[in-house]
Every structure is written in structure tokens, then in C-alpha cells.
Design an enzyme around this catalytic site. Structure first.
Site, PDB file in Angstrom:
ATOM      1  N   ASP A  30       0.861  -1.185   0.000  1.00  0.00           N
ATOM      2  CA  ASP A  30       0.000   0.000   0.000  1.00  0.00           C
ATOM      3  C   ASP A  30       0.892   1.227   0.000  1.00  0.00           C
ATOM      4  OD1 ASP A  30      -2.914   1.051   0.459  1.00  0.00           O
ATOM      5  OD2 ASP A  30      -1.639   2.235   1.802  1.00  0.00           O
ATOM      6  N   HIS A 171      -5.394   4.774   6.418  1.00  0.00           N
ATOM      7  CA  HIS A 171      -4.608   5.566   5.459  1.00  0.00           C
ATOM      8  C   HIS A 171      -3.158   5.721   5.876  1.00  0.00           C
ATOM      9  CE1 HIS A 171      -8.063   6.471   2.969  1.00  0.00           C
ATOM     10  NE2 HIS A 171      -8.741   6.865   4.054  1.00  0.00           N
TER      11      HIS A 171
END
Length: 566
Positions: A30, A171
């Protein structure tokens, strides 16, 4: 050339069809970035987890100094600020370290195109070669496997809740990668229940492939990775479909994946119980075997060349006053023939094209001397009325000779007359009639070109030709009366002569056909001609002569194509 049933193959396992998922190393990655454009925005964080067989093997995490300011809304979203990354490594240090961590793995990401595009762009900017990782996108899998009743959307946060992920995505790159690992394992469990067991199947997974279709993939196990023909058969051994491929096993495997989207093929796979491979030495041999098997067995899921016996020909009869007719059989009767046509409608169109130019009689009965009245065609100027004596035998013979010359040698004058007729109709703004003449002319030209191309090869008792093969030897064919009678591939750096002699000696004995028919289905002869006309093909030996009419229909077809007539 004989067609054998192939050798026995050991029943393989599902793993034979690809890499078992339990053995695959995944690196779930990610990224956090300064924006959504890889060309202008930079990477601020990389997080990754290396897993195999459900076990975590290692983790990778680093902040990255993007060399540009982080927008305020990005900092609010991710919690990453300029001050946090000020002392972090630049991408020229971070990316090589990540690539080393991810070596020999399959990359996984949620919305993989976003992350992979940023990584590839960064690699290109640094002059690094992208390793070409296989990629799995958990968004794509979730869209196939998760219903709207289960989750409101396919966001990572929603899927993490649905599957009870141990890490809540927030996030931050490593946290989101950990959550994606749990989502990946849950999705793999779901596809496993549907019969997906290998990486290759996971990469191509789609809900369009039914579980029943996917279970049939075992039919590809044990097939050879070699060129040739494959035959799908039902439980009784009846051929359902015949195809060719440069890699039989790979091609058959594709029938059980998302790459195969033809409805009729899904129906065929549902019925299929076995696949018989026939390994061939060359592409030409495979194509010919395919044609012959289709013509012999008429498999229901093949659409072409299933009924060659239904082909028709145009015949100029041998009579005192010859006429044109449509027939199914070429006979040794001295008549002139053109064809074959794939349908009677095509033959009728070509027949009308000839009648548009040549006033041949159309009556089918025997002409009776002394007849007093002619038919309406004579009144329209489309027949000279030899039946009433208005046209002498000599006058009619000249017209018949023009027809015979057009069928066998030179159709230029006929084509020119049809073009003039078409132009005249267009000048009168009779465009539909002009279009009809054009269509008839094209049907005629195509048929004549086919006949005049096939007939010379059909007349040759034996032709041997060769071309270099990819392996370094020679691909050699023996053609007798237009039929592929034998073929071989000689070893590299070996004298091809003894191999050619052995192949010719063992080649099929072929009886002379009735001209202009070849000793094979015309489609086979055309395939042989296509091979013979390729660059690099050398003529080794020939019994007879190989010539084509200089002003034949093939030349007329080229001229029409140059004038943009389709």
C-alpha cells in the site's frame, strides 16, 4: 499422412495447471502519496507485508521524502506531514529497498492499478527495470465475490469490517497493507470454495466463469505443451469441437478461464468429458488435420467447413448449344467448371453475372428443331434464340467459347463488360441495380480466382517444397494433386536429403482427381497454396508443371481491389 488417436496421458492434478495458491508468495503493498497523478505527484510512504500459505513472512515500512510539499488535505487524511518526511529517504533509496523485499513474489494491492502505476513511474524515473511482477487486485476480486447485500461498497474499510480484519485501515501504508492481507485471505477462501486453486486461475477469475466450467479444467492436465490439434469429446467419445494451437495445453486451459467468453464454448465445455491431443510437426499439418477432422466428424460446435459435400459449382455443359448450370458434383465429362461456392446463393449470383454479359440459353430441355416461338429472354435480347434457328450453331459456339475461356483462363473481357454495365446504371442513378451487378461480379471473380488458383496444383502429381523451421532444420511437405500427402521437420544442422526421401516414400498415395477438383477439400488445397506462396519456401521437386493463367481472375481481383471495389 495418417491421423492417429494420440498417446495415453496420465491423469494430472489441479496443481498441474498452474502454481498452487498455497505455494505462492504474496507481497501486499500500500502507498500513501501527495496526490492521484503518478506523473506529477510523489510517494510519501510504502508499507508491505510478505505472506505465503496464510503465514506472515515479513513486513516493510518506510516514510519517503517526496521532494515536494504535501497538500494540507492529504496530511489531514493520512496524518503524514512535511516535517515527518523531512529526514526520510528519497525514492531513489526507498524503491530499491522495496523491490528487494518484494523479489520473486506476486504483488497484491487494493485498487492495484493506482499503486502499481506509482511504483512503475518511480522506477522509470530512476532508470530501474520494472521486475514485471504478477499482480492481484483485491478490488477486482471483491467485485466478483462480494454482493451488495454484504457490503455497501468495495472500499478497504468496508471489506475489513465484513471479513473481521485484525487491523483497521487508517490511510497509513503498513496498516492498510495488513488489512488488505486479511481481505486477500478471505477472498481466496471464497474462490477456493468455487474451485479456484492456482495463481493462474486467481489472476483470471471472473464470476462469468461458472463453477461447473472451472471444474472441467482438469481436462487440460497432462496435455502436451506442443503444437497440434485438440479434440473435445463427450462421454460417448463423440467429437464436440476441433481446434488448433501452437501450445495445446495452454489453449485448452483457456477454455476454463475468463479469456473464453463465447457462449457456445461454455455450452461445449459443460458437455465435454475428455480432450484428445494430436501433436503435429508444423502449423500447416495442424491446420490440415483440423479441416479433415471437422469434415469427417462434423462436430456441432465448429462453425466452418463442416459440410464440404454441400459445396456447389458452376458448369458449362458439353452440348451442341452449351448452357450454364449449378451442380454439386464435378464429373469427367469434358465440361468447364468454376467454384466451389460456399452456398447456392453465391453460385446463382455468379451465374447471373455471366448471363448479364453472355447471351447463353437458359432453357434446360433439349432443343427441338423447327420450334417457331422463342422465350421471353430472346425478346429481351438476353438469348439469341438458337431454338428457333435465329442463331446459328457457329454464332452460338462463339459465345460459348467466350464463356469457356472466362471460366478457365481469362475473364478480363467479362469483367470489363460488367463494369461498363455497372457504370451505365450508376449514370442513370439506378444505384440499387448497379450494386446488384457489382455483387454478382464479385461473386464471379472470387469463384474464378479460386478455381484458377487451385486447378494447377490439383493437376500436379507430386510437389515437394521446404522452408526453414524455427528449430533450425527444414519443414518439408509433399503435396499430391493438391492434397497434403506427407510432412516432416528435419533436425538442425543435418543433411535434409535422407529425411525428405523417407517422407516422400511414406507419403499417402493419392489418385488423380477429376479436374479442376483437387484430391482434397478445396479449403485444404488453399491452405497448402498459402504455405507454398510464403517467402522463403523452396521448391525441392515437382512432377509436372505449375502454371497459372496470366490474365486469370486472380489478376482481375487484384485490379478490383486496387480500385477500392471490396
Amino acid at each position: 499422412m495418417t491421423i492417429t488417436a494420440g498417446r495415453d496421458f496420465v491423469q494430472g492434478t489441479f496443481e498441474d495447471l498452474g502454481r498452487a495458491l498455497s505455494d505462492v508468495t504474496f507481497v501486499v503493498v500500500d502507498l500513501e502519496t501527495t496526490g492521484g497523478r503518478a506523473s506529477t505527484d510523489g510517494i510519501t510512504e510504502i508499507g508491505a507485508v510478505r505472506v505465503r500459505g496464510g503465514q506472515v513472512l515479513g513486513e516493510f515500512q518506510t516514510l519517503v521524502n517526496p521532494g515536494q510539499s504535501i497538500p494540507a488535505f492529504i496530511s489531514v487524511l493520512t496524518g503524514i506531514t512535511d516535517s515527518m518526511v523531512a529526514g526520510s529517504p528519497r525514492i531513489d533509496q526507498a524503491l530499491p529497498a522495496f523491490l528487494e523485499f518484494a523479489h520473486d513474489s506476486v504483488l497484491v494491492a487494493h485498487n492495484a492499478p493506482f499503486d502499481v502505476t506509482f511504483l512503475k513511474t518511480a522506477a522509470a524515473g530512476l532508470g530501474l527495470t520494472w521486475p514485471g511482477f504478477p499482480v492481484i487486485d483485491t478490488v477486482h476480486l471483491a467485485r466478483q465475490l462480494v454482493s451488495n447485500d454484504e457490503a455497501p461498497n468495495r472500499k478497504l474499510s468496508s471489506l475489513a469490517v465484513l471479513f473481521g480484519a485484525t487491523q483497521t485501515p487508517d490511510h497509513r501504508a503498513l496498516h492498510d497493507a495488513r488489512a488488505t492481507v486479511d481481505v486477500l485471505h478471505a477472498l481466496i477462501a471464497r474462490v477456493g470454495n468455487l474451485g479456484v486453486q492456482t495463481l493462474e486461475e486467481l489472476q483470471s477469475y471472473t464470476s462469468r466463469v461458472t463453477p461447473a466450467q472451472r471444474r472441467k479444467r482438469v481436462l487440460a492436465a497432462g496435455l502436451p505443451n506442443k503444437p497440434g490439434v485438440y479434440v473435445f469429446k463427450d462421454a460417448t467419445g463423440r467429437p464436440l469441437y476441433v481446434g488448433t494451437s501452437v501450445d495445446i495445453r495452454r489453449r485448452v486451459s483457456s477454455y476454463f478461464t475468463a479469456s473464453e467468453q463465447r457462449t457456445r464454448m461454455a455450452e461445449m465445455v459443460a458437455i465435454a468429458a475428455e480432450v484428445t491431443p494430436i501433436v503435429c510437426g508444423s502449423g500447416l499439418e495442424a491446420s490440415v488435420r483440423e479441416l479433415r477432422l471437422i469434415a469427417e466428424h462434423k462436430p456441432p460446435y465448429n462453425r466452418r467447413s463442416k459440410r464440404p459435400e454441400k459445396a456447389v459449382w458452376i458448369k458449362l455443359t458439353v452440348e451442341r448449344f452449351p448452357r450454364l448450370s449449378i451442380v454439386r458434383t464435378v464429373r469427367d465429362d469434358g465440361a468447364s467448371y468454376a467454384g466451389p461456392f460456399g452456398s447456392r446463393a453465391q453460385a446463382e449470383a455468379a451465374l447471373e453475372a455471366l448471363h448479364d454479359v453472355l447471351p447463353l440459353r437458359r432453357c434446360t430441355g433439349t432443343l427441338v428443331p423447327g420450334r417457331r416461338t422463342a422465350c421471353v429472354l430472346a425478346e429481351l435480347g438476353k438469348c439469341g434464340a438458337p431454338c428457333t434457328g435465329q442463331q446459328s450453331h457457329q454464332e452460338y459456339a462463339e459465345i460459348a467459347a467466350r464463356a469457356q475461356h472466362a471460366l478457365s483462363a481469362d475473364a478480363a473481357t467479362i469483367i470489363q463488360a460488367l463494369q461498363e454495365r455497372m457504370a451505365g446504371l450508376s449514370a442513370q442513378e439506378r444505384f440499387e441495380d448497379a450494386g446488384l451487378v457489382r455483387d454478382r461480379m464479385l461473386s464471379l471473380v472470387r469463384a474464378l480466382a479460386r478455381t484458377q488458383r487451385i486447378a494447377p496444383l490439383a493437376a500436379i502429381a507430386e510437389l515437394v517444397a521446404a522452408r526453414r523451421s524455427a528449430s533450425g532444420g527444414w519443414e518439408v511437405v509433399c503435396v499430391r494433386h493438391g492434397r497434403l500427402a506427407g510432412t516432416t521437420v528435419t533436425p538442425a544442422r543435418a543433411d535434409p536429403t535422407p529425411y525428405i526421401q523417407a517422407m516422400v516414400a511414406a507419403a499417402e498415395v493419392v489418385s488423380p482427381p477429376i479436374p479442376p477438383m483437387p484430391a482434397a477439400h478445396p479449403a485444404e488445397t488453399e491452405q497448402v497454396l498459402d504455405w507454398l506462396e510464403q517467402p522463403g519456401v523452396r521448391l525441392v521437386d515437382i512432377v509436372g508443371s505449375w502454371t497459372c493463367p496470366r490474365g486469370g481472375a486472380g489478376r482481375q481481383r487484384e485490379l478490383l481491389a486496387a480500385r477500392a471495389i471490396p
